[in-house]
Design an enzyme around this catalytic site. Structure first.
Site, PDB file in Angstrom:
ATOM      1  N   GLY A  36       0.850  -1.197   0.000  1.00 34.55           N
ATOM      2  CA  GLY A  36       0.000   0.000   0.000  1.00 34.55           C
ATOM      3  C   GLY A  36       0.891   1.254   0.000  1.00 34.55           C
ATOM      4  CG  HIS A  37       3.361   2.226   3.320  1.00 33.86           C
ATOM      5  ND1 HIS A  37       3.290   1.125   4.126  1.00 33.86           N
ATOM      6  CD2 HIS A  37       2.822   3.254   4.031  1.00 33.86           C
ATOM      7  CE1 HIS A  37       2.748   1.460   5.294  1.00 33.86           C
ATOM      8  NE2 HIS A  37       2.449   2.747   5.258  1.00 33.86           N
ATOM      9  CD  GLN A  64      -0.560   8.642  14.447  1.00 28.81           C
ATOM     10  OE1 GLN A  64       0.104   9.563  13.983  1.00 28.81           O
ATOM     11  NE2 GLN A  64      -1.175   7.788  13.652  1.00 28.81           N
ATOM     12  N   GLY A 150      -3.183   7.493   1.936  1.00 21.19           N
ATOM     13  CA  GLY A 150      -4.013   6.387   1.447  1.00 21.19           C
ATOM     14  C   GLY A 150      -5.470   6.565   1.825  1.00 21.19           C
ATOM     15  CE  LYS A 152      -5.317   0.485   6.254  1.00 20.63           C
ATOM     16  NZ  LYS A 152      -5.875   0.671   7.621  1.00 20.63           N
ATOM     17  CG  ASP A 153      -5.425   5.062   7.462  1.00 18.93           C
ATOM     18  OD1 ASP A 153      -5.968   4.317   8.273  1.00 18.93           O
ATOM     19  OD2 ASP A 153      -4.283   4.853   7.005  1.00 18.93           O
ATOM     20  CB  VAL A 179      -2.765  -1.569  -2.045  1.00 18.55           C
ATOM     21  CG1 VAL A 179      -2.164  -2.816  -2.670  1.00 18.55           C
ATOM     22  CG2 VAL A 179      -2.387  -0.326  -2.853  1.00 18.55           C
ATOM     23  CB  SER A 188      -3.342  -2.561   7.643  1.00 19.04           C
ATOM     24  OG  SER A 188      -3.065  -2.106   8.948  1.00 19.04           O
ATOM     25  NE  ARG A 190      -2.503  -0.324  14.888  1.00 24.10           N
ATOM     26  CZ  ARG A 190      -2.491   1.006  14.732  1.00 24.10           C
ATOM     27  NH1 ARG A 190      -2.987   1.546  13.640  1.00 24.10           N
ATOM     28  NH2 ARG A 190      -1.976   1.790  15.659  1.00 24.10           N
TER      29      ARG A 190
HETATM   30  O1  PAF Z   1      -1.157   7.064   8.287  1.00 21.53           O
HETATM   31  C1  PAF Z   1      -0.139   7.061   9.008  1.00 21.53           C
HETATM   32  O2  PAF Z   1       0.767   6.245   8.843  1.00 21.53           O
HETATM   33  C2  PAF Z   1      -0.017   8.093  10.126  1.00 21.53           C
HETATM   34  O3  PAF Z   1      -1.238   8.353  10.723  1.00 21.53           O
HETATM   35  C3  PAF Z   1       0.666   9.398   9.657  1.00 21.53           C
HETATM   36  C4  PAF Z   1      -0.158  10.121   8.615  1.00 21.53           C
HETATM   37  C5  PAF Z   1       2.043   9.083   9.091  1.00 21.53           C
HETATM   38  C6  PAF Z   1       0.833  10.342  10.856  1.00 21.53           C
HETATM   39  O4  PAF Z   1       1.611   9.763  11.847  1.00 21.53           O
END
Ligand code: PAF
Length: 288
Positions: A36-37, A64, A150, A152-153, A179, A188, A190
């Site tokens: 995905g990245h 976060q 992405g 997905k988020d 993706v 993901s 995770r």
């Molecule tokens: O989507 C992420 O990986 C994170 O929330 C981000 C945008 C890098 C902020 O830490």
């Protein structure tokens, strides 16, 4: 490929590229990169061409994560990440330390008030305040013209778009399609928490979204009916615990009672130690 740890060096690198009339494109991540990245990086390169500067940041952002969340166990593999960055033609990998991002006495946060309250905001108070704050800080450190996130988020993407507009940041935000693995599970970091049997069970997530999408295009309009369709599929998996299933407006993220045209269907489901989120846009228009 350069690896830059210092904020002042990162800013200087971006300023030099801009002075030559080229653009800086930025892909912020928390590392443990997957395909995905890779797509985010490819979109970034496409956006600025071969002479622009493609910057990837790797920073696991403590603000976060809630107190009971997975900050300490969040998966990390810098060597593998750098290999993928090299393969995708990244020009600079920015890896600031926690103290560079949050110096002693740090007390300034940015909050996108309403969008942050819906969906994941209900069960992760403070999460999007941490995301918005770190993204704003990273923008000030990397000085991008364009930044890539992405879909997905989806809620995160909407929050960043709003913040960028509200604070006149002058960064163009690009959203990239989710993706998926061959069986439809969204990629993901995770997913690494899932055991083999949990991974199998996680197939219920894309199956539920596909069923919601099929339902909407074959005439199901009521949000409660679409939610019921998804619930039945997910509840067949004893290890899957639903956190939320929602049908909402794709811009405001407010719940909808009925779909008129298009809607965002979003969910969060816990499977074992993994909290997985996913979404899809559904339409009442009949698919060709
Ligand atoms: O989507 C992420 O990986 C994170 O929330 C981000 C945008 C890098 C902020 O830490």
């Amino acid at each position: 490929m350069e690896i830059i740890k210092e904020v002042s060096l990162m800013q200087a690198r971006s300023k030099a590229v801009k002075a030559e009339g080229q653009k800086v494109v930025f892909v912020p991540t928390m590392g443990f990169l997957h395909d995905g990245h890779r797509e985010l990086l490819k979109a970034g390169r496409k956006a600025v061409g071969k002479d622009g500067l493609l910057v990837l940041s790797i920073f696991v952002n403590p603000t976060q994560f809630g107190p009971k969340e997975d900050l300490s166990s969040y998966p990390r593999d810098m060597d593998r990440d750098l290999k993928m960055a090299g393969e995708e033609g990244v020009d600079a990998v920015f890896t600031p330390g926690v103290d560079d991002v949050y110096p002693e006495g740090f007390e300034t946060f940015v909050e996108v008030a309403v969008l942050s309250k819906h969906l994941c905001g209900e069960t992760r108070p403070g999460h999007f305040r941490g995301v918005a704050t770190v993204v704003l800080k990273l923008f000030n450190m990397v000085l991008p013209d364009i930044a890539v996130f992405g879909k997905k988020d989806f809620q995160q993407l909407k929050i960043i778009e709003r913040m960028t507009m509200d604070l006149n940041l002058g960064v163009a935000i690009v959203g990239v399609e989710t993706v998926r693995e061959r069986d439809g599970l969204a990629m993901s970091s995770r997913n690494a928490y899932l055991s083999e049997s949990e991974r199998e069970a996680a197939r219920c997530i894309p199956a539920a979204l596909e069923a919601a999408s099929g339902g909407a295009s074959s005439g199901v309009r009521q949000a409660t009916d679409l939610i019921e369709i998804m619930k039945k599929i997910i509840e067949k998996e004893p290890v899957a615990v639903i956190e939320y299933l929602r049908v909402c407006d794709k811009e405001s993220l407010e719940d909808l009672d009925k779909i008129e045209d298009e809607a965002l269907v979003a969910l969060a489901v816990r499977i074992g130690g993994a909290r997985l989120i996913d979404n899809t846009l559904v339409s009442t228009r009949v698919r060709a």
